[in-house]
Scaffold this active site. Structure first.
Site, PDB file in Angstrom:
ATOM      1  N   HIS A  53     -32.979  29.933  43.387  1.00  0.00           N
ATOM      2  CA  HIS A  53     -34.345  30.370  43.662  1.00  0.00           C
ATOM      3  C   HIS A  53     -34.543  31.762  43.060  1.00  0.00           C
ATOM      4  O   HIS A  53     -33.602  32.390  42.571  1.00  0.00           O
ATOM      5  CB  HIS A  53     -34.635  30.368  45.158  1.00  0.00           C
ATOM      6  CG  HIS A  53     -34.921  29.003  45.709  1.00  0.00           C
ATOM      7  ND1 HIS A  53     -36.049  28.299  45.384  1.00  0.00           N
ATOM      8  CD2 HIS A  53     -34.197  28.218  46.546  1.00  0.00           C
ATOM      9  CE1 HIS A  53     -36.032  27.128  46.008  1.00  0.00           C
ATOM     10  NE2 HIS A  53     -34.919  27.058  46.712  1.00  0.00           N
ATOM     11  N   ASP A  88     -40.115  34.115  39.744  1.00  0.00           N
ATOM     12  CA  ASP A  88     -40.888  32.887  39.571  1.00  0.00           C
ATOM     13  C   ASP A  88     -42.134  33.099  38.731  1.00  0.00           C
ATOM     14  O   ASP A  88     -42.400  32.339  37.785  1.00  0.00           O
ATOM     15  CB  ASP A  88     -41.312  32.338  40.938  1.00  0.00           C
ATOM     16  CG  ASP A  88     -40.179  31.607  41.646  1.00  0.00           C
ATOM     17  OD1 ASP A  88     -39.119  31.431  41.027  1.00  0.00           O
ATOM     18  OD2 ASP A  88     -40.352  31.227  42.813  1.00  0.00           O
TER      19      ASP A  88
END
Length: 369
Positions: A128, A157
Site C-alpha cells: 500500500h 497513491d
C-alpha cells in the site's frame, strides 16, 4: 455520457479498482474523456457520495466468464486508452494483456497502475501507499524527529501514482499522433514517489539537505516554515521563507526587529520558535488569519475539509462544486477555452452492447494504424 473539456472525444476503458487508477480516470473524465468502467456484476452503483467515481459510464461484466472477457476485449478494440490497476500478470491471464489487445488495436495506449511496477523482486507482492513511499525514501523525510508520519495516501497513491499515470498517458497519446502506435505506460507508485523526491536528492548532493527529520528548511525545523498552535487549539501554517516576507511577518506579529537579520541563524532557531509560538498562542486562529490574510507574510489557517469548502477564496474561485447535491473538489487544472466538468456518479449500469454500438458508429479520437 456527453462531456466537455480538452479531452472530449477520447475513449478510455477503465477496469474497476481502488485508489490511484480510479482517481486517474476521474481526472481524465473531468477533462472531457469518455470513461467506460468495466465493473463486477454485483458492484453497487448510484452512491453520489462516492465522488471519485464521478463521470463514468459503467458496464458490468464478469471477467471470469468468456462472455465478459470477450465484451471487454471488444471495448478495448475501440478504445484510445485502457487503464488497469491489477497485479502484474492478471490481465495477461484474462487474455486482456497489452500484447493480445495491441494485435486488434495497435493504437491503444495501455496504462498500468501498480505499486511496485511490472517487474522486480517485489512486483508480485501486495503493498500500500505507506510501503511504496517507505521504499522510495520519501516517508523517511516526513514527520517529527521521533518517527515518520504517513501523509495520508496523497504522496504515493495520488501524487506518485495517479498523476504520473495521467502524464504518461497524455505523453503516449501525443507520441501516437506522430507514430500511429500505442504503447504500455508502466506507472509504478514507487517510481513516481522517488521522482517526487528529485529536489531533495539534488539538495542532498549539494549538502543542503540532511537525512534527519526536523533538520531542514522544509521539514518543520525552520521556525518560519512550520505549524503553530493558536489560543483556541487550532493551527496556523507559516511559510515566510524569503527575507522580505519574514521581515513583514515579524513586523505584523510584533516580533523584535533583531530577528530580521537572524532568520537563518540555526543556532537561534529554538529560541525564535519559542518566541513565535508564544506570540501565536495569544490569539485565535481566525483572528490571526484576518490580521494577516491581505499581506505577504505567507500565513494561512489550517482548515478542515469542511472549512476549506466554505473559505471565501475557495468560494470565489469555485474550488468546490456541488454535483447531485454533494459538495466535492472541482476539476483541476482550469482551461480557458475548453473548461473541464465534474460528471455525476453512474446511477445504474449501461449495457455493454450499447457502448459498443456507439463506439462502432462514431470514430475514435485517433484510430491506431
Amino acid at each position: 455520457m456527453t462531456m466537455a473539456g480538452p479531452l472530449r472525444g477520447l475513449r478510455v476503458l477503465e477496469f474497476a479498482g481502488l485508489g490511484p487508477a480510479p482517481f486517474a480516470c476521474m481526472l481524465l473524465s473531468d477533462m472531457g474523456a469518455e470513461v467506460v468502467c468495466v465493473d463486477r456484476p454485483q458492484a453497487r452503483l448510484g452512491d453520489a457520495r462516492n465522488v471519485m467515481q464521478r463521470g463514468r459510464t459503467v458496464v458490468q461484466a464478469d471477467l471470469k466468464s468468456p462472455e465478459g472477457r470477450g465484451q471487454a476485449a471488444e471495448l478495448a478494440a475501440r478504445a484510445d486508452v485502457l487503464v488497469e490497476g491489477f497485479r502484474p500478470g492478471v490481465m495477461e491471464r484474462l487474455g486482456l494483456g497489452p500484447e493480445a489487445l495491441h494485435e486488434r488495436n495497435p493504437g491503444l495506449v495501455y496504462g498500468r497502475m501498480t505499486g511496485w511496477g511490472q517487474e522486480g523482486p517485489l512486483a508480485p507482492t501486495a503493498g500500500h501507499d505507506i510501503n511504496y513511499i517507505a521504499l522510495s525514501g520519501a516517508l523517511h523525510a516526513i514527520g517529527p524527529r521521533e518517527r515518520p508520519v504517513p501523509p495520508l495516501n496523497l504522496l504515493g497513491d495520488y501524487g506518485g501514482g495517479s498523476l504520473y499515470l495521467v502524464s504518461g498517458i497524455l505523453a503516449a497519446l501525443f507520441e501516437r499522433a506522430q507514430s500511429g502506435r500505442g504503447q504500455v505506460v508502466d506507472a509504478a507508485i514507487v517510481d513516481g514517489a522517488s521522482s517526487l523526491m528529485t529536489q531533495f536528492v539534488g539538495m542532498g548532493h549539494r549538502g543542503q539537505f540532511v537525512e534527519q527529520r526536523e533538520s531542514n528548511m522544509l521539514d518543520g525545523a525552520a521556525p518560519w516554515y512550520t505549524i503553530y498552535e493558536t489560543s483556541d487549539g487550532q493551527h496556523l501554517s507559516v511559510g515566510a521563507i524569503e527575507p522580505q516576507f519574514f521581515a513583514q511577518l515579524c513586523e505584523r506579529i510584533g516580533l523584535a526587529p533583531e530577528w530580521h537579520a537572524a532568520q537563518n541563524d540555526r543556532m537561534r532557531w529554538p529560541q525564535l520558535r519559542e518566541e513565535m509560538a508564544a506570540i501565536f498562542r495569544g490569539r485565535t486562529r481566525d483572528a490571526w488569519a484576518a490580521l494577516l490574510q491581505d499581506t505577504d507574510c505567507c500565513v494561512a489557517p489550517v482548515l478542515s475539509l469542511g472549512e476549506a469548502a466554505r473559505h471565501p477564496h475557495n468560494s470565489v474561485r469555485g474550488t468546490f462544486v456541488d454535483v447531485a447535491g454533494v459538495s466535492q473538489p472541482a476539476p483541476a487544472p482550469r482551461f480557458s477555452r475548453t473548461p473541464s466538468q465534474a460528471g455525476q456518479v453512474a446511477a445504474q449500469a449501461t449495457a455493454g452492447a450499447e457502448v459498443l454500438a456507439r463506439w462502432t458508429r462514431e470514430p475514435a479520437a485517433r484510430s491506431g494504424t
